[in-house]
Structure formats: C-alpha cells, structure tokens
Write a protein that holds these residues in place. Structure first.
Motif, short mmCIF file in Angstrom:
data_model
loop_
_atom_site.label_atom_id
_atom_site.label_comp_id
_atom_site.label_asym_id
_atom_site.label_seq_id
_atom_site.Cartn_x
_atom_site.Cartn_y
_atom_site.Cartn_z
N ASP A 1 8.27 6.20 3.38
CA ASP A 1 8.06 7.63 3.61
C ASP A 1 6.58 7.98 3.65
O ASP A 1 6.14 8.79 4.48
N ALA A 2 5.79 7.38 2.74
CA ALA A 2 4.34 7.65 2.73
C ALA A 2 3.71 7.18 4.03
O ALA A 2 2.87 7.88 4.62
N LEU A 3 4.09 6.00 4.50
CA LEU A 3 3.56 5.50 5.76
C LEU A 3 3.99 6.38 6.92
O LEU A 3 3.19 6.65 7.84
N GLY A 4 5.21 6.86 6.86
CA GLY A 4 5.69 7.74 7.92
C GLY A 4 4.92 9.04 7.99
O GLY A 4 4.65 9.55 9.09
N ARG A 5 4.54 9.57 6.84
CA ARG A 5 3.75 10.82 6.84
C ARG A 5 2.40 10.63 7.52
O ARG A 5 1.82 11.60 8.02
N ALA A 6 1.91 9.40 7.52
CA ALA A 6 0.63 9.10 8.20
C ALA A 6 0.85 8.66 9.64
O ALA A 6 -0.10 8.24 10.31
N HIS A 7 2.09 8.75 10.12
CA HIS A 7 2.44 8.35 11.49
C HIS A 7 2.16 6.86 11.73
O HIS A 7 1.79 6.47 12.83
N TYR A 8 2.37 6.08 10.66
CA TYR A 8 2.22 4.63 10.77
C TYR A 8 3.52 4.08 11.34
O TYR A 8 4.34 3.48 10.66
N ALA A 9 3.72 4.33 12.64
CA ALA A 9 5.00 4.09 13.28
C ALA A 9 5.19 2.60 13.62
O ALA A 9 4.24 1.83 13.67
N ARG A 10 6.45 2.24 13.82
CA ARG A 10 6.89 0.90 14.25
C ARG A 10 6.78 -0.15 13.15
O ARG A 10 7.62 -1.00 13.04
N TYR A 11 5.70 -0.09 12.36
CA TYR A 11 5.47 -1.12 11.36
C TYR A 11 5.73 -0.63 9.94
O TYR A 11 5.40 -1.33 8.98
N ASP A 12 6.28 0.58 9.79
CA ASP A 12 6.36 1.16 8.45
C ASP A 12 7.27 0.35 7.53
O ASP A 12 6.91 0.10 6.36
N GLU A 13 8.42 -0.11 8.03
CA GLU A 13 9.35 -0.81 7.15
C GLU A 13 8.82 -2.20 6.77
O GLU A 13 8.87 -2.59 5.60
N SER A 14 8.32 -2.96 7.75
CA SER A 14 7.80 -4.29 7.43
C SER A 14 6.55 -4.20 6.56
O SER A 14 6.34 -5.04 5.67
N THR A 15 5.73 -3.17 6.78
CA THR A 15 4.52 -3.02 5.97
C THR A 15 4.87 -2.60 4.55
O THR A 15 4.24 -3.05 3.59
N ALA A 16 5.87 -1.76 4.39
CA ALA A 16 6.32 -1.38 3.05
C ALA A 16 6.76 -2.61 2.27
O ALA A 16 6.47 -2.75 1.07
N THR A 17 7.44 -3.52 2.94
CA THR A 17 7.85 -4.78 2.30
C THR A 17 6.64 -5.63 1.95
O THR A 17 6.53 -6.16 0.84
N ALA A 18 5.70 -5.76 2.89
CA ALA A 18 4.50 -6.57 2.66
C ALA A 18 3.68 -6.02 1.50
O ALA A 18 3.14 -6.79 0.68
N LEU A 19 3.58 -4.70 1.40
CA LEU A 19 2.82 -4.10 0.30
C LEU A 19 3.47 -4.39 -1.05
O LEU A 19 2.78 -4.68 -2.03
N GLY A 20 4.78 -4.31 -1.12
CA GLY A 20 5.47 -4.63 -2.36
C GLY A 20 5.29 -6.09 -2.75
O GLY A 20 4.98 -6.41 -3.90
N ASP A 21 5.46 -6.99 -1.77
CA ASP A 21 5.30 -8.42 -2.04
C ASP A 21 3.86 -8.74 -2.44
O ASP A 21 3.61 -9.53 -3.35
N GLY A 22 2.90 -8.13 -1.75
CA GLY A 22 1.50 -8.37 -2.07
C GLY A 22 1.12 -7.88 -3.45
O GLY A 22 0.35 -8.53 -4.17
N ALA A 23 1.66 -6.73 -3.83
CA ALA A 23 1.37 -6.19 -5.17
C ALA A 23 1.89 -7.13 -6.24
O ALA A 23 1.21 -7.38 -7.25
N ARG A 24 3.08 -7.67 -6.03
CA ARG A 24 3.63 -8.61 -7.01
C ARG A 24 2.79 -9.89 -7.09
O ARG A 24 2.57 -10.43 -8.18
N LEU A 25 2.29 -10.34 -5.94
CA LEU A 25 1.41 -11.51 -5.95
C LEU A 25 0.14 -11.24 -6.76
O LEU A 25 -0.29 -12.08 -7.58
N VAL A 26 -0.48 -10.09 -6.54
CA VAL A 26 -1.71 -9.75 -7.26
C VAL A 26 -1.44 -9.66 -8.76
O VAL A 26 -2.26 -10.09 -9.58
N LEU A 27 -0.29 -9.11 -9.12
CA LEU A 27 0.05 -9.01 -10.54
C LEU A 27 0.29 -10.39 -11.16
O LEU A 27 -0.22 -10.69 -12.25
N GLU A 28 1.04 -11.22 -10.46
CA GLU A 28 1.42 -12.51 -11.02
C GLU A 28 0.26 -13.51 -11.04
O GLU A 28 0.08 -14.23 -12.03
N ARG A 29 -0.51 -13.53 -9.95
CA ARG A 29 -1.56 -14.54 -9.87
C ARG A 29 -2.88 -14.08 -10.46
O ARG A 29 -3.61 -14.86 -11.07
#
Length: 209
Positions: free
Chosen positions: A80-108
């Motif tokens: 939803d946050a990405l959509g408000r910025a009109h980050y179209a087409r890639y919003d769902e895959s980017t939301a997933t990448a951001l979550g996965d990346g955050a977990r990597l930064v936390l764990e490593r």
C-alpha cells in the motif's frame, strides 16, 4: 566553458543527493544507513528516480525506518505504501524483497549496516559484494549505495561508477574517478556523483538514480 564553469553549473542545477531528495539526512547511524539501503532496493529496477525517492519517503512516513520495523510490517502495508507513491508494476515483488532484505540485515548484521562496513574492512569491492547479497540489489544497486554512502563513509571515496564517468566525459569533464575527485572537496563527491547521474538522466529515460 571552463571545467570549473561546467562543474559550477552542474551543481547549481542538479546539486543534491538522492538520499536528500528521499528525505534522508544521511549519517553514520543505523536508521539513515538502512533507509539508504531501502532507497537502493527501490532504485534497482527500471523505474524513474522520482518514483523511487517518492516511494522511499512514503515507506518512511509509514514508520518503516529500521529493518526491525520493515520485517515486522505486514506485506500488504508495504504494498500500500508503494502504491501511494505510484510505484506501479513492481509493488508486490518489491514489498517481498524489502521484507526479505530486512530479515537478512537483522540476522546477519544485527540491524546495523556499520557491521557490514566493518566486515568489508575498508575494501569497496568487498562492500559491493556484501550489498549484492541483499535481495534485488545487483551491480548497479551496489554502485548507487556506494556513491551516496561515500558522504558518510570516507573510505569509499572516490566512488564514481562507470555511468557517472561516461556522463562526465560527455560534458567535457575528466572521465575517471581520480579526475573527478580533483574537481570538488571530498565531502561533495556524493553531490557531484548525483548531479552527474541527473545530467545523464536528461538523455535517457527511464533511468535509475
């Protein structure tokens, strides 16, 4: 026009970093560095720089300023946050990448990218390799992060990637990192790099920051 005149005009017209445009006051602290990483992820696909920085601001307004906050957020909230910025087409895959990346930064890196910097041990190439382990970040993304992060990590200086150097040559400026480093004080390298990217963007669209 002299080299000095070209640089002066370039900085007058384009002289701000992408971190600044995204509302990030970059400091050598965990939250600003993580927000720069998020901006890098957002910028690592073929989407306009303005959309990427707007998306970074929107995620920040949603409170997603740390890896812990990002990892703990709902996937739909990120979409939803990405959509408000009109980050179209890639919003769902980017939301997933951001979550996965955050977990990597936390764990490593225990949520602190300064630990990543310490692991690189003063080697910019090693840092680029570590950055590329973050989902969505490739060689271009690693260049983006280093170009901006040199503002607070002096050991990355001068960080002017091949694309920046090509634009510099097109404008009549030195086309090497060492040559560009002689044009401005070290604390302005990140600004000069961003200005050259913006100058190049005016010829090729869409472009990454």
């Amino acid at each position: 026009m002299t080299v000095e005149g070209i640089v002066s005009d370039l900085l007058d017209e384009h002289g701000r970093t992408y971190a600044r445009e995204a509302g990030i006051t970059l400091r050598d602290e965990p939250s600003p560095l993580y927000r720069l990483l998020v901006l890098t992820v957002l910028s690592s696909i073929r989407i306009s720089a303005g959309t990427a920085t707007a998306a970074a601001r929107e995620l920040s307004r949603a409170g997603l300023r740390t890896p812990r906050a990002m990892a703990g957020s709902a996937w739909q909230d990120r979409v939803d946050a990405l959509g408000r910025a009109h980050y179209a087409r890639y919003d769902e895959s980017t939301a997933t990448a951001l979550g996965d990346g955050a977990r990597l930064v936390l764990e490593r890196w225990r949520g602190d990218l300064r630990r990543m910097a310490a692991a690189a041990d003063g080697d910019p190439g090693a840092l680029r390799g570590l950055l590329r382990e973050v989902p969505r970040i490739g060689p271009v993304g690693a260049d983006i992060f280093c170009r901006e992060a040199q503002a607070v990590w002096p050991w990355l200086r001068p960080s002017f990637d091949a694309r920046v150097c090509r634009t510099a040559r097109d404008l009549g400026l030195p086309g090497t990192p060492e040559g560009l480093a002689r044009l401005v004080p070290p604390d302005e390298y990140a600004v000069l790099g961003a200005a050259l990217v913006r100058a190049g963007r005016s010829k090729k669209r869409p472009a990454r920051p």
